[in-house]
Design an enzyme around this catalytic site. Structure first.
Site, mmCIF file in Angstrom:
data_model
loop_
_atom_site.group_PDB
_atom_site.id
_atom_site.type_symbol
_atom_site.label_atom_id
_atom_site.label_comp_id
_atom_site.label_asym_id
_atom_site.label_seq_id
_atom_site.Cartn_x
_atom_site.Cartn_y
_atom_site.Cartn_z
ATOM 1 N N ASP A 401 68.402 11.682 88.043
ATOM 2 C CA ASP A 401 67.574 10.232 87.149
ATOM 3 C C ASP A 401 66.293 11.034 86.805
ATOM 4 O O ASP A 401 65.802 11.697 87.476
ATOM 5 C CB ASP A 401 67.435 9.130 88.310
ATOM 6 C CG ASP A 401 66.610 8.094 87.703
ATOM 7 O OD1 ASP A 401 66.957 7.396 86.657
ATOM 8 O OD2 ASP A 401 65.590 7.892 88.177
ATOM 9 N N GLU A 437 69.593 13.038 83.295
ATOM 10 C CA GLU A 437 69.188 11.963 82.610
ATOM 11 C C GLU A 437 67.956 12.461 81.649
ATOM 12 O O GLU A 437 66.864 12.639 82.365
ATOM 13 C CB GLU A 437 68.899 10.725 83.092
ATOM 14 C CG GLU A 437 68.522 9.625 82.318
ATOM 15 C CD GLU A 437 67.761 8.358 82.879
ATOM 16 O OE1 GLU A 437 68.069 7.188 82.549
ATOM 17 O OE2 GLU A 437 67.349 8.436 84.078
#
Length: 815
Positions: A401, A437
């Site tokens: 993330d 990401e």
């Protein structure tokens, strides 16, 4: 020369059981004055440390911390919590590490740390020995934080459910024990712990189809599960659940965070929770709330075992398991947040700070803090955690993330960051799937395509291009305006996005993780039902969530029973999923998109642990041919077709020019207009050119022709007249239509299928009449270039393509 004897203690932080019945405890705190290892025992049971520990009493003017400073081992009674706490003074610091050997330790032992040192928040140090801290390496965590003054290192009050106080004010002397979670020891020394473990699937990137789901939300409403298994790890591992996933055809299950979580302070103040889990409490411990009640009651070891059993069941069924992990920030939030672990252990070492003011946290995550990956020990901590999940739990890969935060040096992103090198060079992690990401909230935070080998990355450009081409550009065209997407833009995404990912020799199209929808944003169905976000239920006055969704509502905001609007929406869904699953790259499907799941227009449902985010399975046992079942059938068929084609089992880009300077005309892809001619230069950049064909060629199998009709009119494509064709798949079939010869659009009869006993059995239907956006052609067949310019309605080689659809046929003979 004789080697010197080994150091008595481990050189890595953690709790290590020893053969003498005790354990070595090691923790890092580079600037503390004193650290205690604290063991918690029930007050109504005999203590394991009675013979060694000095008893502490309530002395006027002396706190238990004042007394503990004078003792090597001491114990105190806490009747209000029915607990006994024994404090072991640790030795150190030795290269930043503190050590102690505990004479007795057991599986399930609750423990924590207390750390003493300067209280000077204005200079970034905020040690407070009255706060029991989690072990950063704890394999189990029990309990949860209460919104109480004891949870905070600074003096504060809770007024009307909100924290009142300054993190730069006086230090709190309220004991946090009883208001915070505690660490739990798990004895992991069993040499037989991997016995019977199935082999990992090791799905090649070129054959990977990712399916992103939330452990709880996927089965919380599952009718095939008994109530006690719904929303749990065990429910996800249930045979019927796995059978459904097999029928869908995906290969790799990407789980939203399952590491222990704690909701952010601002959510707790609003009496809300972080449902998604992007607020990590423990990087080694699994989230206990997703375990069955039976496992939770049995303790942290049983919770972890349920996770291990889930991963093993998925491996046995042929699925990889990919974990979404959040190493960019912790759940402690900004300076005003609670002191749970890292802030209390070594605030300066763990968190990144501004250059001009050390008391201020440098936040590129939007969550109040950013872990400092310029610190070697933070990098080591993250790698240790990842290795544990891979080696002990059996995880096959990780999705990072806000990964741009993990690769910032002196505030700037670099693909040469030590953490990225640590991942690449690790013998275990370097062979797993690693997905980035590729952005964060900091300066120059958008870094799609820039991580390099061996990392794959989420491709937001694919997401936006696909949505725009099939949704907002169509709406503009109906209003007489010109759209944004050109044939060049679509061709680039269909071919794997070489403009973004051809950054290294050997880096292929599979580095592009293509998606239309993910947990963050509208579902694919909601993209066709809502022009605007509807996040009122989140309690932030609809200010949260993205305003740039490239969505349309086809004339009505929200659900609508009008059959024309319903048909338009369903076809748009299939157009986007068809583009996703038939593009080069690695496709990722959001759980529920295969049957049109909706979140009622909420595009930031991170606080919605309810029916908004729990998948609705009512359609599964319907005796009728539901819209959901039609969507599922088309999607499943599409995945099967992709997996069966060797044309997709490679990592090539099929591009003429890449960023690494290779100018080479591809012999693997050809492009044509509906009249059979090769596009001119002006056609590539003309947004009014909305219909085209993409021919994929292979030396080993018949080529495929992908036909795209992005116009609002029926379009006739000219095909070679010496080939007989059979339709494989078409997005138009969702509306009961599929392309046919001449100008006739054929109507399909409705399926009339009986429900089967098992959930997965509902989807074993007659799929032979479904289509794909391919037309399969023999490699020696004449290409579309031989077509005449003029088109006649009587020409048997003409096929009518329904408006706004993508279709395909399979060659069944050549003459």
């Amino acid at each position: 020369m004789k080697n010197p004897p080994l150091h008595r203690y481990a050189t890595r932080p953690g709790l290590y059981f020893t053969d003498d019945g005790g354990a070595d405890a090691v923790v890092r705190s580079e600037t503390a004055d004193q650290v205690w290892f604290c063991v918690l025992e029930p007050l109504d049971q005999p203590s394991a440390f009675y013979a060694d520990a000095a008893r502490l009493f309530n002395e006027p003017g002396l706190t238990f911390i004042d007394q503990a400073k004078k003792q090597r081992i001491c114990t105190r009674r806490i009747p209000s919590l029915n607990l006994r706490e024994t404090l072991f003074r640790m030795d150190g610091p030795n290269y930043g590490l503190w050590y102690v050997h505990v004479p007795q330790a057991w599986d399930g032992m609750q423990y924590g740390y207390r750390v003493n040192g300067p209280w000077d928040p204005n200079h970034g140090v905020s040690f407070n020995p009255y706060k029991l801290l989690l072990d950063p390496y704890a394999k189990g965590i029990e309990g949860k934080m209460e919104l109480d003054p004891g949870a905070f290192a600074y003096e504060c009050e809770i007024k009307n459910g909100k924290v009142a106080g300054s993190p730069f004010g006086p230090m709190s002397t309220v004991d946090s024990l009883g208001h915070m979670p505690v660490s739990v020891a798990i004895d992991d020394r069993d040499i037989n712990k991997h016995m019977g473990e199935p082999s990992h699937p090791h799905v090649p990137w070129s054959k990977t189809v990712i399916y992103e789901l939330h452990v709880k939300g996927f089965t919380a409403n599952a009718p095939w599960l008994p109530p006690e298994l719904r929303g749990t790890y065990a429910g996800l591992a249930h045979p019927a659940t796995l059978s459904y996933l097999q029928d869908l055809g995906v290969t790799s299950i990407e789980l939203l965070p399952i590491q222990a979580k704690q909701s952010e302070l601002f959510l707790q103040e609003r009496n809300r929770t972080n449902y998604w889990g992007y607020s990590t409490l423990g990087y080694f411990a699994p989230e206990a709330s997703y375990a069955t009640k039976q496992a939770q009651e049995a303790g942290a070891g049983a919770v972890r075992q349920e996770v291990i059993d889930m991963v093993r069941a998925m491996h046995e069924a042929g699925f990889e398991v990919i974990m979404d992990v959040v190493y960019n920030h912790t759940c402690e939030s900004g300076p005003e947040g609670p002191t749970i672990c890292w802030r209390g252990l070594d605030n300066l070492a763990y968190y990144r700070r501004t250059k001009d003011k050390v008391s201020r946290l440098y936040d590129t995550t939007g969550c109040g803090n950013s872990l400092d990956f310029t610190n070697t020990h933070v990098t080591t901590f993250a790698v240790d955690s990842l290795r544990y999940w891979a080696k002990r739990i059996g995880i096959d890969g990780f999705r990072f993330d806000l990964a741009a935060t993990l690769a910032r040096l002196d505030g700037e992103f670099t693909r040469y960051h030590p953490f990225l090198y640590a991942l690449r060079s690790d013998l275990l992690l370097g062979n797993l799937k690693m997905i980035m990401e590729p952005w964060d909230c900091g300066p120059n935070g958008w870094r799609t395509g820039q991580f390099g080998i061996p990392f794959a990355e989420w491709n937001d450009r694919f997401r936006d291009c696909t949505r725009t081409f099939w949704l907002t550009d169509v709406e503009r065209a109906r209003g007489g305006e010109t759209g944004d997407m050109t044939m060049q833009s679509m061709a680039t995404r269909l071919c794997g996005s070489a403009d973004l990912f051809a950054t290294d020799p050997g880096r292929g199209s599979t580095a592009s993780v293509n998606y239309v929808a993910c947990h963050d944003g509208f579902t694919t169905a909601d993209l066709t039902q809502y022009r605007h976000k509807h996040n009122e239920a989140n309690g932030e006055n609809n200010r949260d969530g993205s305003d740039n969704n490239h969505s349309v509502n086809f004339g009505h905001e929200g659900p609508f029973s009008d059959p024309i609007i319903t048909q338009q929406r369903e076809r748009a869904i299939m157009n986007m999923l068809g583009t996703l699953l038939l593009s080069l790259g690695t496709p990722m499907l959001l759980a529920g998109d295969e049957f049109g799941n909706s979140q009622n227009g909420n595009n930031n449902a991170y606080t919605q642990d309810n029916e908004t985010t729990w998948l609705d399975w009512d359609w599964l046992y319907s005796t009728e041919q539901t819209a959901e079942l039609k969507l599922f059938n088309l999607t499943s068929r599409l995945i099967a077709l992709r997996k069966a084609r060797d044309l997709y089992n490679h990592e090539d880009f099929f591009t003429r020019l890449s960023k690494i300077g290779l100018l080479k005309k591809s012999d693997r892809v050809h492009w044509f207009l509906p009249n059979g001619k090769t596009p001119h230069d002006a056609d590539w950049t003309n947004p009014s050119v909305r219909s085209f064909a993409m021919q994929l060629l292979s030396p080993d199998e018949p080529s495929l022709l992908i036909l795209v009709n992005g116009s609002d009119e029926n379009v006739r494509f000219h095909l070679p007249n010496d080939i007989e064709w059979e339709m494989i798949w078409s997005s138009a079939e969702i509306a009961g239509e599929y392309p046919g010869q001449g100008t006739q659009i054929e109507k399909l009869a409705e399926f009339d299928e009986e429900a089967e006993d098992k959930p997965a059995g509902r989807f074993r239907n007659h799929l032979q009449r479904l289509n794909t956006m391919y037309w399969q052609m023999d490699e020696n067949a004449d290409s579309l270039n031989s077509a005449d310019d003029g088109l006649s309605e009587d020409d048997p080689t003409l096929w009518t393509l329904p408006a706004l659809s993508i279709s395909a046929m399979k060659q069944i003979s050549t003459d």
